[in-house]
Motif scaffolding. Structure first.
Motif, PDB file in Angstrom:
ATOM      1  N   ARG A 227       0.827  -1.216   0.000  1.00 31.56           N
ATOM      2  CA  ARG A 227       0.000   0.000   0.000  1.00 31.56           C
ATOM      3  C   ARG A 227       0.854   1.255   0.000  1.00 31.56           C
ATOM      4  N   ASP A 228       2.188   1.052   0.126  1.00 27.99           N
ATOM      5  CA  ASP A 228       3.090   2.210   0.111  1.00 27.99           C
ATOM      6  C   ASP A 228       3.145   2.839  -1.274  1.00 27.99           C
ATOM      7  N   LYS A 229       3.255   4.142  -1.308  1.00 25.98           N
ATOM      8  CA  LYS A 229       3.384   4.868  -2.569  1.00 25.98           C
ATOM      9  C   LYS A 229       4.726   5.600  -2.598  1.00 25.98           C
ATOM     10  N   LYS A 230       5.409   5.508  -3.725  1.00 28.85           N
ATOM     11  CA  LYS A 230       6.672   6.236  -3.861  1.00 28.85           C
ATOM     12  C   LYS A 230       6.452   7.487  -4.688  1.00 28.85           C
ATOM     13  N   ARG A 231       7.127   8.543  -4.277  1.00 29.20           N
ATOM     14  CA  ARG A 231       7.041   9.808  -5.014  1.00 29.20           C
ATOM     15  C   ARG A 231       8.295   9.968  -5.860  1.00 29.20           C
ATOM     16  N   TYR A 232       8.100  10.275  -7.112  1.00 26.35           N
ATOM     17  CA  TYR A 232       9.225  10.445  -8.034  1.00 26.35           C
ATOM     18  C   TYR A 232       9.289  11.882  -8.530  1.00 26.35           C
ATOM     19  N   GLN A 233      10.488  12.387  -8.645  1.00 24.59           N
ATOM     20  CA  GLN A 233      10.708  13.698  -9.264  1.00 24.59           C
ATOM     21  C   GLN A 233      11.379  13.446 -10.607  1.00 24.59           C
ATOM     22  N   ILE A 234      10.623  13.637 -11.681  1.00 22.35           N
ATOM     23  CA  ILE A 234      11.108  13.319 -13.023  1.00 22.35           C
ATOM     24  C   ILE A 234      11.149  14.572 -13.879  1.00 22.35           C
ATOM     25  N   ALA A 235      12.239  14.734 -14.609  1.00 20.18           N
ATOM     26  CA  ALA A 235      12.359  15.874 -15.516  1.00 20.18           C
ATOM     27  C   ALA A 235      12.998  15.411 -16.816  1.00 20.18           C
ATOM     28  N   VAL A 236      12.485  15.923 -17.940  1.00 21.27           N
ATOM     29  CA  VAL A 236      13.097  15.669 -19.245  1.00 21.27           C
ATOM     30  C   VAL A 236      13.934  16.886 -19.598  1.00 21.27           C
ATOM     31  N   ALA A 237      15.230  16.670 -19.787  1.00 23.66           N
ATOM     32  CA  ALA A 237      16.145  17.799 -19.996  1.00 23.66           C
ATOM     33  C   ALA A 237      16.899  17.647 -21.306  1.00 23.66           C
ATOM     34  N   PHE A 238      17.128  18.769 -21.961  1.00 22.83           N
ATOM     35  CA  PHE A 238      17.928  18.798 -23.183  1.00 22.83           C
ATOM     36  C   PHE A 238      18.674  20.117 -23.212  1.00 22.83           C
ATOM     37  N   PRO A 239      19.969  20.090 -22.885  1.00 21.82           N
ATOM     38  CA  PRO A 239      20.733  21.353 -22.823  1.00 21.82           C
ATOM     39  C   PRO A 239      20.621  22.138 -24.127  1.00 21.82           C
ATOM     40  N   PRO A 240      20.248  23.422 -24.080  1.00 14.33           N
ATOM     41  CA  PRO A 240      20.061  24.230 -25.296  1.00 14.33           C
ATOM     42  C   PRO A 240      21.284  24.263 -26.202  1.00 14.33           C
ATOM     43  N   GLU A 241      22.479  24.303 -25.606  1.00 14.61           N
ATOM     44  CA  GLU A 241      23.692  24.402 -26.420  1.00 14.61           C
ATOM     45  C   GLU A 241      23.926  23.151 -27.278  1.00 14.61           C
ATOM     46  N   VAL A 242      23.281  22.027 -26.901  1.00 14.72           N
ATOM     47  CA  VAL A 242      23.456  20.795 -27.675  1.00 14.72           C
ATOM     48  C   VAL A 242      22.801  20.915 -29.039  1.00 14.72           C
ATOM     49  N   ARG A 243      21.722  21.676 -29.136  1.00 17.46           N
ATOM     50  CA  ARG A 243      20.986  21.803 -30.403  1.00 17.46           C
ATOM     51  C   ARG A 243      21.876  22.338 -31.533  1.00 17.46           C
ATOM     52  N   GLU A 244      22.841  23.137 -31.178  1.00 21.00           N
ATOM     53  CA  GLU A 244      23.738  23.695 -32.181  1.00 21.00           C
ATOM     54  C   GLU A 244      24.630  22.628 -32.814  1.00 21.00           C
ATOM     55  N   HIS A 245      24.741  21.464 -32.158  1.00 22.62           N
ATOM     56  CA  HIS A 245      25.667  20.435 -32.632  1.00 22.62           C
ATOM     57  C   HIS A 245      24.932  19.198 -33.161  1.00 22.62           C
ATOM     58  N   LEU A 246      23.606  19.275 -33.355  1.00 26.15           N
ATOM     59  CA  LEU A 246      22.845  18.115 -33.791  1.00 26.15           C
ATOM     60  C   LEU A 246      23.157  17.699 -35.229  1.00 26.15           C
ATOM     61  N   VAL A 247      23.726  18.593 -36.022  1.00 26.18           N
ATOM     62  CA  VAL A 247      23.977  18.282 -37.429  1.00 26.18           C
ATOM     63  C   VAL A 247      25.217  17.415 -37.614  1.00 26.18           C
ATOM     64  N   ASP A 248      26.050  17.311 -36.600  1.00 24.14           N
ATOM     65  CA  ASP A 248      27.239  16.466 -36.725  1.00 24.14           C
ATOM     66  C   ASP A 248      27.369  15.567 -35.499  1.00 24.14           C
ATOM     67  N   ALA A 249      28.513  14.912 -35.357  1.00 23.93           N
ATOM     68  CA  ALA A 249      28.698  13.938 -34.279  1.00 23.93           C
ATOM     69  C   ALA A 249      29.334  14.538 -33.034  1.00 23.93           C
ATOM     70  N   SER A 250      29.424  15.862 -32.972  1.00 26.97           N
ATOM     71  CA  SER A 250      30.153  16.484 -31.873  1.00 26.97           C
ATOM     72  C   SER A 250      29.276  16.870 -30.686  1.00 26.97           C
ATOM     73  N   PRO A 253      30.332  15.471 -26.669  1.00 24.86           N
ATOM     74  CA  PRO A 253      31.153  16.238 -25.715  1.00 24.86           C
ATOM     75  C   PRO A 253      30.377  17.343 -25.008  1.00 24.86           C
ATOM     76  N   VAL A 254      29.428  17.975 -25.722  1.00 23.59           N
ATOM     77  CA  VAL A 254      28.624  19.033 -25.109  1.00 23.59           C
ATOM     78  C   VAL A 254      27.712  18.430 -24.037  1.00 23.59           C
ATOM     79  N   LEU A 255      27.124  17.276 -24.339  1.00 24.04           N
ATOM     80  CA  LEU A 255      26.297  16.585 -23.337  1.00 24.04           C
ATOM     81  C   LEU A 255      27.132  16.196 -22.120  1.00 24.04           C
ATOM     82  N   ALA A 256      28.360  15.735 -22.372  1.00 20.55           N
ATOM     83  CA  ALA A 256      29.233  15.314 -21.271  1.00 20.55           C
ATOM     84  C   ALA A 256      29.511  16.455 -20.307  1.00 20.55           C
TER      85      ALA A 256
END
Length: 350
Positions: A227-250, A253-256
């Protein structure tokens, strides 16, 4: 045992107080409760009581625990060994005898010498995987270990339901009946639906009457829900600066960089990836240019010794982060975590 439990852990959790009466009565059970609610101890505690009190004769395997993950098996062994040592000290303090209870794991990582020792002197508690269980059942020496099974615990049952591994597991469990007779079945899962279908899968069927008649009846499996309930804090994140590098494989490192910032903000962080290649890549990028390693990789291609060392370092606070595949996914007690990050979309909902 009750004194040790109260002094060490306090009051039983909701799922423990609900499961123990059913388990003690000998019923087959399917226990479903949130992670960290004490399901594993709920499954083992009554069986350990039977060994300690002498209700079950020692010297042969009485408790068989099967999980789909080798890392989880190693974790369960550690989490059983420590309480057994504490119980022994508690009994000695009360001038009472405590029996020797052997706990061993059997998997592809188990050294040959340890396997031979296991065949000569079967452990009271054996921890294994579906594949290793089938291998043992295929040899005369292996089958000889399974003539006195009293309880079979099937952990993380949702991970194998509907897969070939699930079929491999449950057929092995049914093969045990021919060696040892009927035994108690205890299945554990944090998230599993539909419960009635899973219960039927765990229970299987028992033959009734003349073997030529081919009449079978389903074993009754009690479903026990927390009967126990767990509370989760969930967020979907995508760093804005990563969008600039979506066209290539680089963009890795920005995500890292963003991963590194999160790791520094917390004491312990766990990052999940979809493949071993990505786990190694992300680990390398996180540690790049750092004075000391912030993260270690954890996956099935690493040796057992390395995986255990990585897990222990995180638990002790000596390591800030682990980048893992599903090798750390299924209910492992990795200690206190501040943040869990899932990198990319998972291959399936489960």
């Amino acid at each position: 045992l009750g004194t040790w439990f109260t002094e060490r852990l306090g009051a039983p959790t909701d799922i423990q107080s609900r499961a123990w009466p059913k388990i003690a009565s000998g019923s087959h059970v399917l226990v479903t409760a949130p992670t960290g609610s004490g399901k594993t101890l709920a499954a083992f505690f009554w069986a350990i009581n039977q060994l300690v009190t002498g209700a079950w004769e020692r010297g042969q395997t009485r408790i068989l625990y099967v999980s789909p993950l080798k890392a989880l098996n190693n974790d369960v062994r550690r989490n059983l060994t420590a309480p057994l040592e504490e119980l022994e000290a508690c009994f000695r303090g009360a001038s009472a005898d405590f029996p020797e209870i052997c706990v061993q794991t059997r998997s592809g990582d188990t050294p040959a010498e340890e396997r031979r020792r296991m065949a000569r002197r079967a452990p009271e508690i054996l921890i294994t995987t579906p594949e290793s269980l089938n291998i043992m059942l295929s040899s005369r020496a292996g089958r000889a270990m399974f003539t006195g099974i009293a309880t079979v615990i099937l952990d993380e049952i949702h991970a194998v339901m509907g897969t070939k591994r699930g079929t491999h597991l449950i057929t092995a469990v049914d093969r045990l009946v021919r060696l040892t007779g009927e035994f108690q079945r205890i299945a554990l899962s944090a998230t599993v639906k539909p419960l009635t279908q899973v219960a039927e899968f765990v229970g299987g069927s028992v033959q009734k009457g003349d073997v030529r008649a081919g009449h079978y009846e389903k074993r009754q499996v009690e479903i026990i829900r927390s009967r126990d309930k767990k509370r989760y804090q969930i967020a979907v994140a995508f760093p804005p600066e990563v969008r600039e590098h979506l066209v290539d494989a680089s963009w890795w490192p920005v995500l890292a960089v963003s991963f590194r910032e999160i790791i520094r903000e917390n004491r312990a962080t766990l990052l999940f990836t979809n493949s071993r290649r990505i786990a190694e890549k992300v680990t390398r990028l996180i540690n790049e240019g750092e004075a000391e390693e912030l993260a270690y990789a954890h996956h099935g291609s690493l040796s057992r010794e390395i995986r255990l060392a990585v897990e222990e370092r995180l638990k002790k606070g000596e390591l800030r982060a682990i980048v893992a595949t599903s090798s750390l996914e299924l209910g492992i007690d990795i200690g206190s975590l501040d943040r869990v990050i899932l990198i990319q979309t998972p291959p399936s909902i489960s």
